[in-house]
Design a protein around this motif. Structure first.
Motif, PDB file in Angstrom:
ATOM      1  N   SER A   8       0.922  -1.143   0.133  1.00 51.66           N
ATOM      2  CA  SER A   8      -0.052  -0.028   0.106  1.00 51.66           C
ATOM      3  C   SER A   8       0.628   1.283  -0.062  1.00 51.66           C
ATOM      4  CB  SER A   8      -0.996   0.103   1.121  1.00 51.66           C
ATOM      5  OG  SER A   8      -1.912  -0.875   0.982  1.00 51.66           O
ATOM      6  N   SER A   9       1.922   1.263   0.611  1.00 51.11           N
ATOM      7  CA  SER A   9       2.890   2.404   0.762  1.00 51.11           C
ATOM      8  C   SER A   9       3.354   2.432  -0.776  1.00 51.11           C
ATOM      9  CB  SER A   9       3.924   2.263   1.872  1.00 51.11           C
ATOM     10  OG  SER A   9       5.006   1.557   1.128  1.00 51.11           O
ATOM     11  N   ARG A  22       0.300   4.316  -2.774  1.00 53.96           N
ATOM     12  CA  ARG A  22      -0.018   5.480  -2.351  1.00 53.96           C
ATOM     13  C   ARG A  22       1.011   6.491  -3.012  1.00 53.96           C
ATOM     14  NH1 ARG A  22      -0.727   2.997   2.365  1.00 53.96           N
ATOM     15  NH2 ARG A  22       1.220   4.237   3.343  1.00 53.96           N
ATOM     16  N   GLN A  23       2.388   6.061  -3.009  1.00 48.12           N
ATOM     17  CA  GLN A  23       3.200   7.159  -3.268  1.00 48.12           C
ATOM     18  C   GLN A  23       3.419   7.141  -5.160  1.00 48.12           C
ATOM     19  OE1 GLN A  23       7.484   6.571  -1.346  1.00 48.12           O
ATOM     20  NE2 GLN A  23       6.380   4.635  -0.749  1.00 48.12           N
ATOM     21  N   PRO A  56      -3.803  10.662  -4.859  1.00 47.50           N
ATOM     22  CA  PRO A  56      -5.104  10.481  -4.288  1.00 47.50           C
ATOM     23  C   PRO A  56      -6.242  11.210  -5.364  1.00 47.50           C
ATOM     24  CG  PRO A  56      -3.958  12.025  -2.831  1.00 47.50           C
ATOM     25  CD  PRO A  56      -2.844  11.300  -4.063  1.00 47.50           C
TER      26      PRO A  56
END
Length: 170
Positions: free
Chosen positions: A154-155, A158-159, A163
């Motif tokens: 997930s990290s 997200r990077q 969003p």
């Protein structure tokens, strides 16, 4: 929280599990520089061109492993997910002795033959890449599905994917 299978692991495997679980992020320097590669994957997936998707996914994998300072991984994009009574296989990481590590990802669902959603495809690729990182970045001798493992996946996501802005209320 430990997953139920933890109790079935040997003491040495439980140690590896806990090491994996303790690492929750894969920090990328300047992750926005990778977004054009992510956009290329999105566009290729939407175009229906398997070769373009293969090339874009390989390029993203090369850029990520280079940025993290680990040896690369072969990437193979395949057509329709294999399936059986247990479900569909979304991706696979394999590394046989004497061979280059390999990630395989499928772009179509088994049941309906539809192209998978971009976010699903990218998460599957990053999931398999995290197995590669477990061995070569974290230097673990096994790669377990721990809570930390899923947080690392997930990290990365997200990077790499900005969003989606929330709709403003009137």
């Amino acid at each position: 929280m430990r997953f139920a299978y933890y109790q079935r692991l040997s003491p040495a495997e439980q140690r590896l599990y806990r090491q994996s679980d303790a690492v929750t992020e894969v920090p990328l320097r300047a992750p926005t520089t990778l977004r054009p590669r992510v956009d290329a994957v999105r566009e290729a997936l939407g175009s229906g061109d398997l070769k373009a998707l293969q090339d874009a996914t390989v390029a993203l994998g090369e850029a990520l492993t280079r940025k993290l300072g680990v040896p690369g991984v072969a990437v193979e994009v395949l057509e329709t997910r294999p399936s059986d009574d247990a479900g569909e296989l979304h991706g696979l990481y394999s590394w046989a002795p004497g061979q280059r590590p390999r990630i395989q990802v499928w772009r179509r669902t088994a049941r309906r033959g539809r192209v998978v959603a971009f976010r699903t495809y990218l998460r599957t690729f990053l999931h398999e890449l995290c197995h590669h990182l477990d061995f070569l970045w974290l230097e673990l001798s096994a790669s377990f599905h721990t809570e930390g493992f899923f947080q690392r996946e997930s990290s990365l996501f997200r990077q790499l994917v900005p969003p989606v802005p929330k709709a403003e209320s009137p």
